[in-house]
Write a protein that holds these residues in place. Structure first.
Motif, PDB file in Angstrom:
ATOM      1  N   LEU A 191      -2.122   3.601   2.975  1.00 42.12           N
ATOM      2  CA  LEU A 191      -3.010   3.800   1.831  1.00 42.12           C
ATOM      3  C   LEU A 191      -3.032   5.249   1.371  1.00 42.12           C
TER       4      LEU A 191
ATOM      5  N   LEU B  97       0.825  -1.206   0.000  1.00 44.08           N
ATOM      6  CA  LEU B  97       0.000   0.000   0.000  1.00 44.08           C
ATOM      7  C   LEU B  97       0.859   1.255   0.000  1.00 44.08           C
TER       8      LEU B  97
ATOM      9  N   SER C 146       0.641   3.971  -3.081  1.00 44.83           N
ATOM     10  CA  SER C 146       0.216   5.346  -2.829  1.00 44.83           C
ATOM     11  C   SER C 146       1.342   6.340  -3.084  1.00 44.83           C
TER      12      SER C 146
END
Length: 309
Positions: free
Chosen positions: A171, A93, A97
């Motif tokens: 995230l 993640l 991101s």
């Protein structure tokens, strides 16, 4: 025939430099590897060897009991599997991101772009102690409608002691060390030729397709490096995990936490001092294996990272 004095001096200087460089590198390697060698040999020492001043490096009585005690005490296979899944998800993640943020900062012009990039770099120099308490309160009393408020009431959903805080920060590219990942990826995308994007746009591709099919494949080695950095730091993290999720059954929490002291008292008659080295070896061995498997991609990405740009 007169001897070539200049050539002899040049060869002598080259030889002296090679010897000096070899000695310097050998000394540096020894300084780096010495603690690991001491921990490795101490893992196989018996309790008698640990208190014997005559036993320094090699154990006199070789034993596997130390490793077996820690291995069984922390339920290593199950804990290892949980830790790998958790750390891999967080690292994935973070890589995803940070890649999107870095690509936007590198290839698009918008108001406040330099400010956003500067703030992401600024996060690297802020002491973790300065943000840990506010971060804990945000997740202890999580309320999506009060995230950007300077104040607020201490009411909300308790997310501490769960993996959710780490997943949310990963995230949204606000996790630990994300400023470094954004910097590395931004430098890479910034140095890629603009004609690649222009040719893709002419062929009818949109922004997202250009990013995924044209720009992203060339960044795979650097993505591997960012993933490795994130994986290693998250694997070894003890400070943040202790505050945000002390009950998380990860390998570092069980090996470096108080549970190892309990193991030494309950399972072993040797005492906790003998178990210090085995838990260190069991913690870093997976990282060494991971680096050996991905060494080629790691070194290639460092060369092509574009940090000098």
């Amino acid at each position: 025939m007169k001897p070539n004095i200049r050539g002899i001096k040049r060869r002598a200087n080259t030889l002296v430099w090679k010897v000096f460089r070899s000695l310097l590198l050998t000394g540096l390697c020894f300084l780096i590897l010495y603690p690991v060698m001491v921990k490795l040999t101490a893992s196989f020492k018996s309790p008698a060897d640990m208190i014997d001043p005559n036993v320094v490096y090699l154990p006199r009585e070789f034993t596997w009991a130390n490793l077996v005690t820690v291995f069984r005490g922390v339920e290593y296979p199950r804990t290892f599997l949980y830790t790998v899944l958790f750390v891999s998800l967080v690292s994935f993640l973070q890589t995803m991101s940070c890649t999107l943020v870095a690509y936007g900062l590198a290839r698009f012009r918008f108001f406040g772009r330099n400010l956003v990039f500067g703030l992401s770099i600024f996060t690297l120099i802020i002491p973790p102690q300065a943000i840990l308490l506010p971060l804990y309160l945000k997740f202890r009393f999580f309320n999506p409608f009060e995230i950007f408020k300077l104040g607020g009431t201490l009411t909300g959903i308790p997310l501490t002691d769960t993996p959710i805080p780490f997943l949310l920060m990963a995230l949204f590219a606000v996790g630990f060390k994300n400023g470094l990942y954004i910097f590395l990826l931004r430098q890479h995308f910034r140095n890629m030729p603009a004609v690649l994007e222009e040719a893709s746009y002419i062929d009818g591709s949109g922004m997202f397709r250009t990013f995924t099919q044209i720009m992203l494949p060339g960044a795979v080695p650097l993505l591997v490096t960012v993933f490795l950095f994130s994986f290693v730091w998250m694997w070894n993290d003890y400070y943040y995990t202790t505050i945000l999720a002390p009950g998380l059954p990860t390998l570092n929490m069980k090996l470096l936490g108080m549970s190892v002291g309990d193991i030494g008292l309950i399972l072993g008659e040797m005492g906790t001092s003998v178990l210090q080295s085995p838990r260190f070896i069991l913690l870093i061995t997976p990282l060494v294996v991971l680096y050996l498997l991905l060494q080629k991609s790691f070194t290639e990405s460092i060369v092509k990272s574009g940090i000098v740009g």
